[in-house]
Design a protein around this motif. Sequence first.
Motif, PDB file in Angstrom:
ATOM      1  N   TYR A 234      47.399 -39.647  29.383  1.00 50.12           N
ATOM      2  CA  TYR A 234      48.596 -40.179  28.217  1.00 50.12           C
ATOM      3  C   TYR A 234      48.088 -41.223  27.412  1.00 50.12           C
ATOM      4  O   TYR A 234      48.508 -40.996  26.267  1.00 50.12           O
ATOM      5  CB  TYR A 234      49.704 -40.616  29.311  1.00 50.12           C
ATOM      6  N   SER A 235      47.498 -42.140  27.787  1.00 54.67           N
ATOM      7  CA  SER A 235      46.770 -43.194  27.112  1.00 54.67           C
ATOM      8  C   SER A 235      45.824 -42.719  25.841  1.00 54.67           C
ATOM      9  O   SER A 235      45.897 -43.098  24.745  1.00 54.67           O
ATOM     10  CB  SER A 235      46.232 -44.060  27.682  1.00 54.67           C
ATOM     11  N   GLN A 236      45.127 -41.676  26.240  1.00 56.10           N
ATOM     12  CA  GLN A 236      44.084 -40.991  25.024  1.00 56.10           C
ATOM     13  C   GLN A 236      44.869 -40.359  24.231  1.00 56.10           C
ATOM     14  O   GLN A 236      44.806 -40.594  22.855  1.00 56.10           O
ATOM     15  CB  GLN A 236      43.255 -40.057  25.731  1.00 56.10           C
ATOM     16  N   MET A 237      46.067 -39.598  24.539  1.00 62.18           N
ATOM     17  CA  MET A 237      46.837 -38.765  23.622  1.00 62.18           C
ATOM     18  C   MET A 237      47.651 -39.764  22.751  1.00 62.18           C
ATOM     19  O   MET A 237      47.633 -39.349  21.480  1.00 62.18           O
ATOM     20  CB  MET A 237      47.686 -37.854  24.461  1.00 62.18           C
ATOM     21  N   MET A 238      48.230 -40.949  23.189  1.00 60.35           N
ATOM     22  CA  MET A 238      48.947 -41.599  22.371  1.00 60.35           C
ATOM     23  C   MET A 238      48.117 -42.481  21.266  1.00 60.35           C
ATOM     24  O   MET A 238      48.334 -42.850  20.196  1.00 60.35           O
ATOM     25  CB  MET A 238      49.693 -42.706  23.304  1.00 60.35           C
ATOM     26  N   ASP A 239      46.652 -42.844  21.615  1.00 61.87           N
ATOM     27  CA  ASP A 239      45.863 -43.471  20.759  1.00 61.87           C
ATOM     28  C   ASP A 239      45.373 -42.556  19.738  1.00 61.87           C
ATOM     29  O   ASP A 239      45.387 -42.872  18.645  1.00 61.87           O
ATOM     30  CB  ASP A 239      44.482 -43.731  21.710  1.00 61.87           C
ATOM     31  N   ARG A 240      45.598 -41.257  19.998  1.00 58.36           N
ATOM     32  CA  ARG A 240      45.157 -40.106  18.822  1.00 58.36           C
ATOM     33  C   ARG A 240      46.373 -39.821  17.952  1.00 58.36           C
ATOM     34  O   ARG A 240      45.888 -39.308  16.805  1.00 58.36           O
ATOM     35  CB  ARG A 240      44.440 -39.077  19.656  1.00 58.36           C
ATOM     36  N   ILE A 241      47.483 -40.048  18.396  1.00 58.08           N
ATOM     37  CA  ILE A 241      48.387 -39.277  17.812  1.00 58.08           C
ATOM     38  C   ILE A 241      48.675 -39.911  16.287  1.00 58.08           C
ATOM     39  O   ILE A 241      48.952 -39.166  15.439  1.00 58.08           O
ATOM     40  CB  ILE A 241      49.889 -39.873  18.624  1.00 58.08           C
ATOM     41  N   ASP A 242      48.573 -41.561  16.048  1.00 55.56           N
ATOM     42  CA  ASP A 242      48.890 -41.855  15.135  1.00 55.56           C
ATOM     43  C   ASP A 242      47.480 -42.181  14.170  1.00 55.56           C
ATOM     44  O   ASP A 242      47.412 -42.776  13.117  1.00 55.56           O
ATOM     45  CB  ASP A 242      49.625 -43.286  15.194  1.00 55.56           C
ATOM     46  N   ASP A 243      46.459 -41.589  14.513  1.00 59.03           N
ATOM     47  CA  ASP A 243      45.281 -41.465  13.706  1.00 59.03           C
ATOM     48  C   ASP A 243      45.170 -40.694  12.580  1.00 59.03           C
ATOM     49  O   ASP A 243      45.456 -39.278  12.792  1.00 59.03           O
ATOM     50  CB  ASP A 243      44.012 -41.179  14.649  1.00 59.03           C
ATOM     51  N   PRO A 244      45.251 -41.139  11.366  1.00 61.00           N
ATOM     52  CA  PRO A 244      45.382 -40.193  10.187  1.00 61.00           C
ATOM     53  C   PRO A 244      44.467 -39.045  10.172  1.00 61.00           C
ATOM     54  O   PRO A 244      44.285 -38.125   9.383  1.00 61.00           O
ATOM     55  CB  PRO A 244      45.429 -41.159   8.822  1.00 61.00           C
ATOM     56  N   GLU A 245      43.161 -39.291  10.734  1.00 57.90           N
ATOM     57  CA  GLU A 245      42.008 -38.422  10.497  1.00 57.90           C
ATOM     58  C   GLU A 245      42.332 -37.323  11.995  1.00 57.90           C
ATOM     59  O   GLU A 245      41.309 -36.350  11.928  1.00 57.90           O
ATOM     60  CB  GLU A 245      40.691 -39.055  10.639  1.00 57.90           C
TER      61      GLU A 245
END
Length: 273
Positions: A234-245
């Motif tokens: 869950y934490s990994q997914m949330m970290d990646r969600i708002d990365d514009p790349e």
Amino acid sequence: MIKEKLKLAILDMNNDEPNQGLRCITEIVNSFSSEVDYQIFNVRAKDELPDTSFDIYISSGGPGSPLDEGKWRKPYLKLMQNLWDFNKTSNGQKKSVFFICYSFQVICDYFQLGELKPRRSTSFGILKVHQTKKGHNDVIFKGLNDPFYAVDSRDWQLIQPKLTVFKKHGATILCLEKIRTHVELERAIMAVRFSEEFVGTQFHPEAEPVSMEAYFKLEENKNKVISSFGAEKYSQMMDRIDDPEKIELTYNTILPQFIENAIIKIKEPLMSK
């Protein structure tokens, strides 16, 4: 000068289950509203299907087994065969079709491109996808990194490609799933170009970060992910969600470029008349 807008059919394969994907697809299609009018067809729940008069078709993801023998299946596959046959015989305008996740699995099974099997465990998250050499040159991936990131949510996978069948249809593998050095399992096929007009992805190119972040921040959905996949996932997914790349780039690239390329292909023979 083309006065009439092109017609685009969205084939809703969600079987009336709540989802974010259909809204995301319509948002992308709406960005082409000056050139395209669209209509949604509830394929699995209401047995709705378009005819072959549409110019562009986008078939969504959905829940359940891609081998489901619901009464929607034969008419759906007949439509796809009719579109395929039309493209093979037409010297002018052709029909462009994009298949997402569930639809991708259904059409890969129909063409018998490989082994479609349940996974040992669900693949879920924002994961790396690796392009093949053919993928590097495909128009829908132009501008993407390699590997790029996409939303993956599936219990099934296409493996063991039948290369003679690929060759027969003129199909090519565009992407494979993430490299897993710690497990000796064959990597699933994540995207296929079936022809110049037919293409599909196992992942969800329509997923966009803002709504996904809001959706997974809701306590009910957060708890569901953690109970199924763990707090680290869950934490990994949330970290990646708002990365514009990551998924934002995928969202802004694949489906928009498919639609844009389809519009260009449809206009070219019309403009030459």
